[in-house]
Motif scaffolding. Structure first.
Motif, PDB file in Angstrom:
ATOM      1  N   ASN A  86       8.012 -16.527 -23.203  1.00  0.00           N
ATOM      2  CA  ASN A  86       9.138 -17.439 -23.449  1.00  0.00           C
ATOM      3  C   ASN A  86       9.501 -17.497 -24.931  1.00  0.00           C
ATOM      4  O   ASN A  86      10.682 -17.504 -25.290  1.00  0.00           O
ATOM      5  N   GLN A  87       8.490 -17.550 -25.789  1.00  0.00           N
ATOM      6  CA  GLN A  87       8.756 -17.576 -27.236  1.00  0.00           C
ATOM      7  C   GLN A  87       9.439 -16.287 -27.687  1.00  0.00           C
ATOM      8  O   GLN A  87      10.396 -16.319 -28.473  1.00  0.00           O
ATOM      9  N   ASN A  88       8.937 -15.162 -27.197  1.00  0.00           N
ATOM     10  CA  ASN A  88       9.550 -13.875 -27.552  1.00  0.00           C
ATOM     11  C   ASN A  88      10.992 -13.802 -27.067  1.00  0.00           C
ATOM     12  O   ASN A  88      11.871 -13.296 -27.780  1.00  0.00           O
ATOM     13  N   HIS A  89      11.229 -14.295 -25.886  1.00  0.00           N
ATOM     14  CA  HIS A  89      12.581 -14.278 -25.326  1.00  0.00           C
ATOM     15  C   HIS A  89      13.513 -15.163 -26.155  1.00  0.00           C
ATOM     16  O   HIS A  89      14.654 -14.780 -26.437  1.00  0.00           O
ATOM     17  N   LYS A 106     -17.876 -18.743  -8.241  1.00  0.00           N
ATOM     18  CA  LYS A 106     -17.628 -17.627  -9.153  1.00  0.00           C
ATOM     19  C   LYS A 106     -16.178 -17.182  -9.053  1.00  0.00           C
ATOM     20  O   LYS A 106     -15.488 -17.018 -10.068  1.00  0.00           O
ATOM     21  N   ASN A 107     -15.682 -16.976  -7.829  1.00  0.00           N
ATOM     22  CA  ASN A 107     -14.302 -16.523  -7.644  1.00  0.00           C
ATOM     23  C   ASN A 107     -13.293 -17.564  -8.112  1.00  0.00           C
ATOM     24  O   ASN A 107     -12.277 -17.219  -8.716  1.00  0.00           O
ATOM     25  N   LEU A 108     -13.567 -18.824  -7.834  1.00  0.00           N
ATOM     26  CA  LEU A 108     -12.642 -19.873  -8.262  1.00  0.00           C
ATOM     27  C   LEU A 108     -12.596 -19.987  -9.781  1.00  0.00           C
ATOM     28  O   LEU A 108     -11.519 -20.167 -10.361  1.00  0.00           O
ATOM     29  N   LEU A 109     -13.747 -19.869 -10.432  1.00  0.00           N
ATOM     30  CA  LEU A 109     -13.773 -19.912 -11.890  1.00  0.00           C
ATOM     31  C   LEU A 109     -13.043 -18.709 -12.488  1.00  0.00           C
ATOM     32  O   LEU A 109     -12.289 -18.850 -13.461  1.00  0.00           O
ATOM     33  N   GLU A 110     -13.250 -17.551 -11.902  1.00  0.00           N
ATOM     34  CA  GLU A 110     -12.565 -16.355 -12.388  1.00  0.00           C
ATOM     35  C   GLU A 110     -11.054 -16.491 -12.198  1.00  0.00           C
ATOM     36  O   GLU A 110     -10.274 -16.168 -13.103  1.00  0.00           O
ATOM     37  N   ALA A 111     -10.631 -17.002 -11.045  1.00  0.00           N
ATOM     38  CA  ALA A 111      -9.206 -17.214 -10.790  1.00  0.00           C
ATOM     39  C   ALA A 111      -8.632 -18.211 -11.788  1.00  0.00           C
ATOM     40  O   ALA A 111      -7.538 -18.000 -12.330  1.00  0.00           O
ATOM     41  N   GLN A 112      -9.369 -19.286 -12.060  1.00  0.00           N
ATOM     42  CA  GLN A 112      -8.888 -20.291 -13.011  1.00  0.00           C
ATOM     43  C   GLN A 112      -8.754 -19.702 -14.408  1.00  0.00           C
ATOM     44  O   GLN A 112      -7.783 -19.979 -15.114  1.00  0.00           O
ATOM     45  N   ASP A 113      -9.702 -18.872 -14.814  1.00  0.00           N
ATOM     46  CA  ASP A 113      -9.619 -18.217 -16.120  1.00  0.00           C
ATOM     47  C   ASP A 113      -8.361 -17.343 -16.214  1.00  0.00           C
ATOM     48  O   ASP A 113      -7.660 -17.351 -17.232  1.00  0.00           O
ATOM     49  N   ILE A 114      -8.097 -16.600 -15.156  1.00  0.00           N
ATOM     50  CA  ILE A 114      -6.918 -15.733 -15.144  1.00  0.00           C
ATOM     51  C   ILE A 114      -5.644 -16.574 -15.184  1.00  0.00           C
ATOM     52  O   ILE A 114      -4.690 -16.252 -15.911  1.00  0.00           O
ATOM     53  N   LEU A 115      -5.618 -17.675 -14.425  1.00  0.00           N
ATOM     54  CA  LEU A 115      -4.440 -18.543 -14.424  1.00  0.00           C
ATOM     55  C   LEU A 115      -4.219 -19.178 -15.793  1.00  0.00           C
ATOM     56  O   LEU A 115      -3.066 -19.317 -16.242  1.00  0.00           O
ATOM     57  N   ASP A 116      -5.292 -19.541 -16.466  1.00  0.00           N
ATOM     58  CA  ASP A 116      -5.172 -20.071 -17.831  1.00  0.00           C
ATOM     59  C   ASP A 116      -4.592 -19.003 -18.762  1.00  0.00           C
ATOM     60  O   ASP A 116      -3.739 -19.294 -19.611  1.00  0.00           O
ATOM     61  N   GLN A 117      -5.077 -17.784 -18.613  1.00  0.00           N
ATOM     62  CA  GLN A 117      -4.556 -16.677 -19.419  1.00  0.00           C
ATOM     63  C   GLN A 117      -3.075 -16.456 -19.116  1.00  0.00           C
ATOM     64  O   GLN A 117      -2.276 -16.209 -20.024  1.00  0.00           O
ATOM     65  N   ASN A 118      -2.692 -16.586 -17.842  1.00  0.00           N
ATOM     66  CA  ASN A 118      -1.289 -16.420 -17.463  1.00  0.00           C
ATOM     67  C   ASN A 118      -0.410 -17.474 -18.129  1.00  0.00           C
ATOM     68  O   ASN A 118       0.718 -17.180 -18.528  1.00  0.00           O
ATOM     69  N   ARG A 119      -0.913 -18.684 -18.225  1.00  0.00           N
ATOM     70  CA  ARG A 119      -0.144 -19.747 -18.878  1.00  0.00           C
ATOM     71  C   ARG A 119       0.150 -19.357 -20.329  1.00  0.00           C
ATOM     72  O   ARG A 119       1.272 -19.514 -20.812  1.00  0.00           O
ATOM     73  N   LEU A 120      -0.863 -18.805 -21.019  1.00  0.00           N
ATOM     74  CA  LEU A 120      -0.670 -18.364 -22.402  1.00  0.00           C
ATOM     75  C   LEU A 120       0.321 -17.200 -22.476  1.00  0.00           C
ATOM     76  O   LEU A 120       1.180 -17.156 -23.370  1.00  0.00           O
ATOM     77  N   LEU A 121       0.207 -16.265 -21.534  1.00  0.00           N
ATOM     78  CA  LEU A 121       1.139 -15.135 -21.508  1.00  0.00           C
ATOM     79  C   LEU A 121       2.576 -15.613 -21.291  1.00  0.00           C
ATOM     80  O   LEU A 121       3.504 -15.144 -21.970  1.00  0.00           O
ATOM     81  N   ILE A 122       2.748 -16.536 -20.373  1.00  0.00           N
ATOM     82  CA  ILE A 122       4.089 -17.054 -20.089  1.00  0.00           C
ATOM     83  C   ILE A 122       4.667 -17.757 -21.311  1.00  0.00           C
ATOM     84  O   ILE A 122       5.850 -17.585 -21.635  1.00  0.00           O
ATOM     85  N   ASN A 123       3.841 -18.528 -22.007  1.00  0.00           N
ATOM     86  CA  ASN A 123       4.307 -19.185 -23.229  1.00  0.00           C
ATOM     87  C   ASN A 123       4.755 -18.154 -24.267  1.00  0.00           C
ATOM     88  O   ASN A 123       5.804 -18.315 -24.902  1.00  0.00           O
ATOM     89  N   GLU A 124       3.956 -17.101 -24.435  1.00  0.00           N
ATOM     90  CA  GLU A 124       4.311 -16.064 -25.406  1.00  0.00           C
ATOM     91  C   GLU A 124       5.584 -15.330 -24.986  1.00  0.00           C
ATOM     92  O   GLU A 124       6.452 -15.037 -25.820  1.00  0.00           O
ATOM     93  N   LEU A 130       3.716  -7.575 -21.831  1.00  0.00           N
ATOM     94  CA  LEU A 130       3.174  -8.886 -21.441  1.00  0.00           C
ATOM     95  C   LEU A 130       3.475  -9.185 -19.977  1.00  0.00           C
ATOM     96  O   LEU A 130       2.629  -9.733 -19.258  1.00  0.00           O
ATOM     97  N   ILE A 131       4.664  -8.824 -19.539  1.00  0.00           N
ATOM     98  CA  ILE A 131       5.036  -9.068 -18.128  1.00  0.00           C
ATOM     99  C   ILE A 131       4.208  -8.188 -17.200  1.00  0.00           C
ATOM    100  O   ILE A 131       3.778  -8.623 -16.129  1.00  0.00           O
ATOM    101  N   ARG A 132       3.930  -6.961 -17.619  1.00  0.00           N
ATOM    102  CA  ARG A 132       3.047  -6.090 -16.822  1.00  0.00           C
ATOM    103  C   ARG A 132       1.650  -6.709 -16.702  1.00  0.00           C
ATOM    104  O   ARG A 132       1.050  -6.709 -15.621  1.00  0.00           O
TER     105      ARG A 132
END
Length: 115
Positions: free
Chosen positions: A46-49, A26-44, A63-65
């Protein structure tokens, strides 16, 4: 749990281990979901920058917060996993005479008295 690789667990020791494994999953899946979301946030971010548009750059603050909060959540999840792993190891080695690893990293030797 349907499709669980561990199947039916009938002994108490295995039931405890099964619960621990389920919590790990459960914890590993939740962590992976958050990390996937972080990848999308980082892409956004970078695009905004790259766009250098004032509205997009100001949006990056929020987004950084969000990214920082997600990182804190992942750290907490991994800390919980680590703590659970240590507790599980301590519980499984209670009757063992081989010694246990204490939280400070030192080995504590247990002696078994033979009558």
């Amino acid at each position: 749990m349907e499709g669980d690789i561990f199947g039916d667990v009938s002994t108490p020791a295995l039931q405890v281990d099964s619960r621990i494994i389920q919590a790990f999953q459960k914890n590993l899946l939740e962590a992976q979901d958050i990390l996937d979301q972080n990848r999308l946030l980082i892409n956004e971010i970078n695009q905004n920058h790259s766009s250098k548009m004032p509205h997009n750059l100001s949006r990056n603050v929020g987004l950084i917060r969000e990214l920082n909060n997600n990182i804190r959540r992942v750290v907490d999840l991994y800390a919980d996993l680590s703590s659970s792993c240590i507790k599980s190891q301590e519980a499984s080695s209670e009757g063992d005479s081989s010694g246990t690893l204490k939280s400070d990293g030192k080995v504590s030797q247990k002696r078994t008295r033979i009558s």
